[in-house]
Motif scaffolding. Sequence first.
Motif, PDB file in Angstrom:
ATOM      1  N   PHE A   3      15.547  90.070 -15.833  1.00 22.55           N
ATOM      2  CA  PHE A   3      14.784  89.775 -16.867  1.00 22.55           C
ATOM      3  C   PHE A   3      15.235  88.250 -17.686  1.00 22.55           C
ATOM      4  O   PHE A   3      13.920  87.648 -17.842  1.00 22.55           O
ATOM      5  CB  PHE A   3      15.908  90.634 -18.540  1.00 22.55           C
ATOM      6  N   ARG A   4      15.931  87.738 -16.611  1.00 22.70           N
ATOM      7  CA  ARG A   4      15.782  86.310 -16.456  1.00 22.70           C
ATOM      8  C   ARG A   4      14.710  85.390 -15.674  1.00 22.70           C
ATOM      9  O   ARG A   4      14.285  84.748 -16.159  1.00 22.70           O
ATOM     10  CB  ARG A   4      17.320  85.792 -16.256  1.00 22.70           C
ATOM     11  N   GLU A   5      14.583  86.487 -14.726  1.00 23.94           N
ATOM     12  CA  GLU A   5      13.343  85.809 -13.296  1.00 23.94           C
ATOM     13  C   GLU A   5      12.262  85.919 -14.491  1.00 23.94           C
ATOM     14  O   GLU A   5      11.222  85.030 -14.231  1.00 23.94           O
ATOM     15  CB  GLU A   5      13.591  86.297 -12.216  1.00 23.94           C
ATOM     16  N   ALA A   6      12.011  86.602 -15.368  1.00 28.25           N
ATOM     17  CA  ALA A   6      10.643  87.324 -16.167  1.00 28.25           C
ATOM     18  C   ALA A   6      10.551  86.038 -17.184  1.00 28.25           C
ATOM     19  O   ALA A   6       9.481  86.030 -17.702  1.00 28.25           O
ATOM     20  CB  ALA A   6      10.387  88.929 -16.690  1.00 28.25           C
ATOM     21  N   HIS A   7      11.572  86.290 -17.872  1.00 28.07           N
ATOM     22  CA  HIS A   7      11.402  85.047 -18.387  1.00 28.07           C
ATOM     23  C   HIS A   7      11.233  84.054 -18.107  1.00 28.07           C
ATOM     24  O   HIS A   7      10.091  82.768 -18.787  1.00 28.07           O
ATOM     25  CB  HIS A   7      12.849  84.931 -19.642  1.00 28.07           C
ATOM     26  N   GLU A  54       8.096  81.173 -19.634  1.00 29.54           N
ATOM     27  CA  GLU A  54       8.037  80.421 -19.691  1.00 29.54           C
ATOM     28  C   GLU A  54       6.778  78.817 -19.164  1.00 29.54           C
ATOM     29  O   GLU A  54       6.294  78.109 -20.176  1.00 29.54           O
ATOM     30  CB  GLU A  54       9.416  79.735 -19.501  1.00 29.54           C
ATOM     31  N   LYS A  55       7.236  79.981 -17.898  1.00 34.72           N
ATOM     32  CA  LYS A  55       6.171  78.522 -17.078  1.00 34.72           C
ATOM     33  C   LYS A  55       4.323  78.207 -17.079  1.00 34.72           C
ATOM     34  O   LYS A  55       3.996  77.792 -17.141  1.00 34.72           O
ATOM     35  CB  LYS A  55       6.856  78.923 -15.229  1.00 34.72           C
ATOM     36  N   TRP A  56       4.081  80.076 -17.251  1.00 36.93           N
ATOM     37  CA  TRP A  56       2.891  79.905 -17.061  1.00 36.93           C
ATOM     38  C   TRP A  56       2.467  79.745 -18.299  1.00 36.93           C
ATOM     39  O   TRP A  56       1.323  79.626 -18.783  1.00 36.93           O
ATOM     40  CB  TRP A  56       2.913  81.808 -16.709  1.00 36.93           C
ATOM     41  N   PHE A  57       2.974  80.288 -19.781  1.00 43.46           N
ATOM     42  CA  PHE A  57       2.306  80.052 -20.792  1.00 43.46           C
ATOM     43  C   PHE A  57       2.448  79.108 -21.671  1.00 43.46           C
ATOM     44  O   PHE A  57       2.020  78.657 -22.591  1.00 43.46           O
ATOM     45  CB  PHE A  57       2.319  81.674 -21.630  1.00 43.46           C
ATOM     46  N   GLU A  58       3.500  78.085 -21.666  1.00 48.13           N
ATOM     47  CA  GLU A  58       4.411  77.049 -21.981  1.00 48.13           C
ATOM     48  C   GLU A  58       4.327  77.246 -23.189  1.00 48.13           C
ATOM     49  O   GLU A  58       4.016  76.152 -24.082  1.00 48.13           O
ATOM     50  CB  GLU A  58       3.295  75.664 -21.262  1.00 48.13           C
ATOM     51  N   LEU A  59       5.159  77.955 -23.922  1.00 49.49           N
ATOM     52  CA  LEU A  59       5.331  78.132 -25.535  1.00 49.49           C
ATOM     53  C   LEU A  59       6.622  77.072 -25.318  1.00 49.49           C
ATOM     54  O   LEU A  59       7.848  76.873 -25.062  1.00 49.49           O
ATOM     55  CB  LEU A  59       5.042  79.685 -25.622  1.00 49.49           C
ATOM     56  N   LEU A  75      11.488  86.658 -25.443  1.00 51.25           N
ATOM     57  CA  LEU A  75      10.868  87.255 -24.896  1.00 51.25           C
ATOM     58  C   LEU A  75      10.958  89.000 -25.241  1.00 51.25           C
ATOM     59  O   LEU A  75      12.060  88.616 -25.067  1.00 51.25           O
ATOM     60  CB  LEU A  75      10.554  87.169 -23.124  1.00 51.25           C
ATOM     61  N   VAL A  76      10.105  89.453 -25.438  1.00 49.76           N
ATOM     62  CA  VAL A  76      10.640  91.044 -25.710  1.00 49.76           C
ATOM     63  C   VAL A  76      11.743  92.196 -24.455  1.00 49.76           C
ATOM     64  O   VAL A  76      12.121  92.384 -24.407  1.00 49.76           O
ATOM     65  CB  VAL A  76       9.668  91.755 -26.519  1.00 49.76           C
ATOM     66  N   THR A  77       9.617  92.264 -23.830  1.00 49.49           N
ATOM     67  CA  THR A  77       9.980  93.187 -22.468  1.00 49.49           C
ATOM     68  C   THR A  77       8.307  92.186 -21.934  1.00 49.49           C
ATOM     69  O   THR A  77       7.807  91.828 -22.710  1.00 49.49           O
ATOM     70  CB  THR A  77       9.823  94.834 -23.261  1.00 49.49           C
ATOM     71  N   TYR A  78       8.607  93.279 -20.379  1.00 48.60           N
ATOM     72  CA  TYR A  78       6.946  92.988 -19.825  1.00 48.60           C
ATOM     73  C   TYR A  78       6.944  94.208 -19.110  1.00 48.60           C
ATOM     74  O   TYR A  78       8.115  95.312 -18.508  1.00 48.60           O
ATOM     75  CB  TYR A  78       7.808  91.794 -18.749  1.00 48.60           C
TER      76      TYR A  78
END
Length: 1045
Positions: A133-137, A141-146, A152-155
């Motif tokens: 989950f940390r890697e996904a988060h 952050e990297k891809w969407f620059e929010l 992040l809730v889930t993926y």
Amino acid sequence: MHQPLCGETLMLTRVDSCVNLIFIFFFLYIIVLYATGLLVGTLDTVLDSTSKVAPYRILHHTPDSQVYWSIACGVTKEEIIQHWDWLQQNIMRTLSVFDSSEDVTSFVQGKIRGLIAEEGKTCLVQEDDPEKFREAHLRFEKWFELPPEEKLVTYYSCSYWKGKVPCQGWLYLSTNFLCFYSYLLGAEVKLVISWDELWRLEKTSNVILTESIHVLAHGEDHYFSMLLHLNETFVIMEQLADYSIKRLFDKESFQREPALSDPAASHDPVSARWLEANAKSEQFRTFFRLPKEENLLEVHESFLWVPFSHFNTLGKICLSENYLCFASQDGSQCHVIIPMREVVNVEKPDSSSRALTVCVRGKRALRFSEVRDYQRLANTIRSRCGISASPQHSASSEVMCCDCFICAILLLFKRHPLKEKMKEQSWNIHFSEYGRGTSMFFTRKTRDLIVRGVPEALRGELWMLFSGAVNDMATHPGYYTELVEQSLGTSTLATDEIERDLHRSLPEHPAFQSDTGISALRRVLTAYAYRNPKIGYCQAMNILTSVLLLYAKEEEAFWLLVAVCERMLPDYFNRRIIGALVDQAVFEDLIRENLPQLVEHMTDLSFFSSVSLSWFLTLFISVLPIESAVNVVDCFFYDGIKAILQLGLAVLDYNMEALISCHDDAEAVTILNKSVNAKIMHQASVGNNDKASHISVDISELIREAYEKYGNIRSEEVESSRKRNKLYVIQTLEDTTKQNVIRVVSQDVRFSASQLDELYNLFKRQHFLSCYWTMNSPALLHHDPSLAYLEQYQLGFQQFSMLFSLLEPWAFCSIKSTLSLWVFRLIDENQDGLINFKEFCCALDTLYTGSFTNKLKFLFKLHLPPGNLSIKLTGRGKVDLQAYLKQWQNEILKKEETIKDLPRINQTQFIQFSKTLYNIFHGDPEEESLYRAVAHVTSLLLRMEEVGRRLLEPSSPPESKKPANTTAGEESSTEESSTTPESSDTSSSHNSQDLSETEWSFSFEQVLASLLNEPAIVSFFERPVDIQMKLGQAKVAQLKSKTNK
């Protein structure tokens, strides 16, 4: 359900006592796949190995039925054999006790669903890998620059359909956004949609996509398929969208959830597990009609001994903080609610049958058996009973008498006492079998009695019980009395409206022709308005409360009103009646499903809302005789909005022939109005008039027909349809607001309609950006949908400065700069610390499309006072209509400002004005010539001022003029001194030294005349700005702007 035509049956050769029985109901077969050539299937198999179809399955088959139920599946023969062995060891002993094959099917369905639910919990825990989950988060952050506050809730791995080609990638669901990212064969696909922009969210299927999730936003359709857990994904998306709508459009009902009201500050972050728990708690509260404070804590599968049928029914025990509930799963529609305050003892568990007995007041006991954690459950109930039991809650509310002031009036309506006595006798028999009061069993027989009508003497008691209001009143002793005392003598907009409508509430009824009934109605409505100022008072509440007071005590009527407004009909009683509009949309969906003949004749069903809206708002009370309407209210308190929907369908069905023969919508509306008002009568009136019986239908018969024809509508389906349609209804209202705002603003600006549309979207999004990560922004705290269209969305200084910095044509205002603050103060005409859309657009219109004179006047006024006023929100509270009328009058009488009306600019302000010009020209290709032009104008103006002063010296001594708001000017001039070019200081230093002893000032006419002589400056300000490019750049950059709390 499956038909075993695509598989090959695999028969086992074991011989024992259970195999013969198990072969009657279960089949093991191998799926033989013939067609796997679809592109979708190929991509799915290649890119996601976990989604391959399992070749082995076990089916359950009821003899003499064409339906096969899928029980288990396996990839290998060994795996499916393990499932087969488990069925023999765990299911066969229980199957042998059933007498009919239908009972076997019901039991197997309930058992397998329970196992799936338990397995789902286990899988969720196993999949919750912190490292992954940390890697996904980090990727999120990297891809969407929010902003980093976005959580992040889930993926999920899925395919996104862009055109006719699927893009395999990752779907990220966060607290405020739906995001998708894919990178295949050098092609990058990136999608970011905020939840508050969704118009539609639904599960769909077609020839190519067997199952997918459809999202409609900004007029574009998006499809996501190949999800391993599609239902789980959809539920989470539905919840996040619903929570976003509540938080941003209906924030006051959301403050009790810290994780959602302020996600950034919450110690319990929003997660998939958290959302799942909230969804289950919401379903639990809705089904059992429990207070909003209750949360589902534990669920146990068990059997409950049902004394009236002498049978153990399979179901689930649901435990919350203050209630023990049970609901059957075998189709018997039996459920029971036991408040912990009513429990007197939990007998010692029986280990042999894993059973425990719960004793409640009234010498009643409930025996639960086959409970897996029976010992722990018994201890939990004991501990919670000890916590909840207290002197103030000890009084049982088993039987509530109806000895209120209206009992005498009710005697006037007992025209058929024999029929009433027969009803009472039926209910007394029911009470003796199923119990009475808060721990009564709710069964099919209960509903049958409701459909036939509730006796008037029991109506108040049963309404309290079915609505859950009995629990609210029992847990809040003295609350209503306190509210009445506190609200006594208050004067608000709500109390004024209440006074106006008091004598319009059932005026023909004797109870409300005297001060007794009117006073009770006033106290109940005023107390509720005081309790819930968000709703306050809305029309239709008086009619509903009047009927409640006829059959319930005053305090009971208050709690019934609370149950209706806050639980059973959410969002009905507000200025936008969103809840009623949502249920209108649900009603239209049900018409399409259940009345296809009517749909074929009338393709547009929206006109029905002009008739049916009053049905929903007043529960048919305003359109039916009171004797008939209370039968409808009986069903409503038992079945909720489902009862009103069913009855609405029955009314349309009853008038089907007449509606089909209509030539236009107006004729159809007339037929429905006449039908409801004249033909649906109470059984008493039908019996009294033979002539009326030929043209009328008994309300009891119509209700019975509604339950027979449309009783298969499930409450879960209604709630799901509500969530789906709520998005569309709210977005439709928002779109209407936008069109009204654009129509008003377009009269004062030169932007095109499409540009204003994009500007409004940017403005609204900026408003929401301040709300995504905190509930404390000034714009959100003062957001009120009841305000005028222009005032609904506004920006505080922080939000304004970020958006203005993205859209200003010359990039002279950086975020948080003093100049940005001056712009904010200049266009904030009413000085309330908030900018509305019209004020914002008028400022941009001047800077984009204004003449050279208007642009220069804007910059000139920027450096004049409003001075050192601090930004402070005063808040508007309730809408002050007089204030709006006065403001409107002032706008009409206000004459257009001329350049001669502008005050003179003093020394400090002129220096800052020059610095602003240098900042505007910085980075321009003609920067050097523009700097020289400013220096030349500055020198020229100073020399003119010197000459003018010397001409005045012989006649009169020089008078020193006090600088206006010098403190504000000095404070502002130090803010951006570092950004001024050195040429600015050198060009004005000599003149400043010469005139340092005296104060000088310039008029706007002098500044304008001097600048008009500089072609470079004139051409710069008259240079057209690419508005569309600016809007596009702002749209991309807006989400990347960091939030400032």
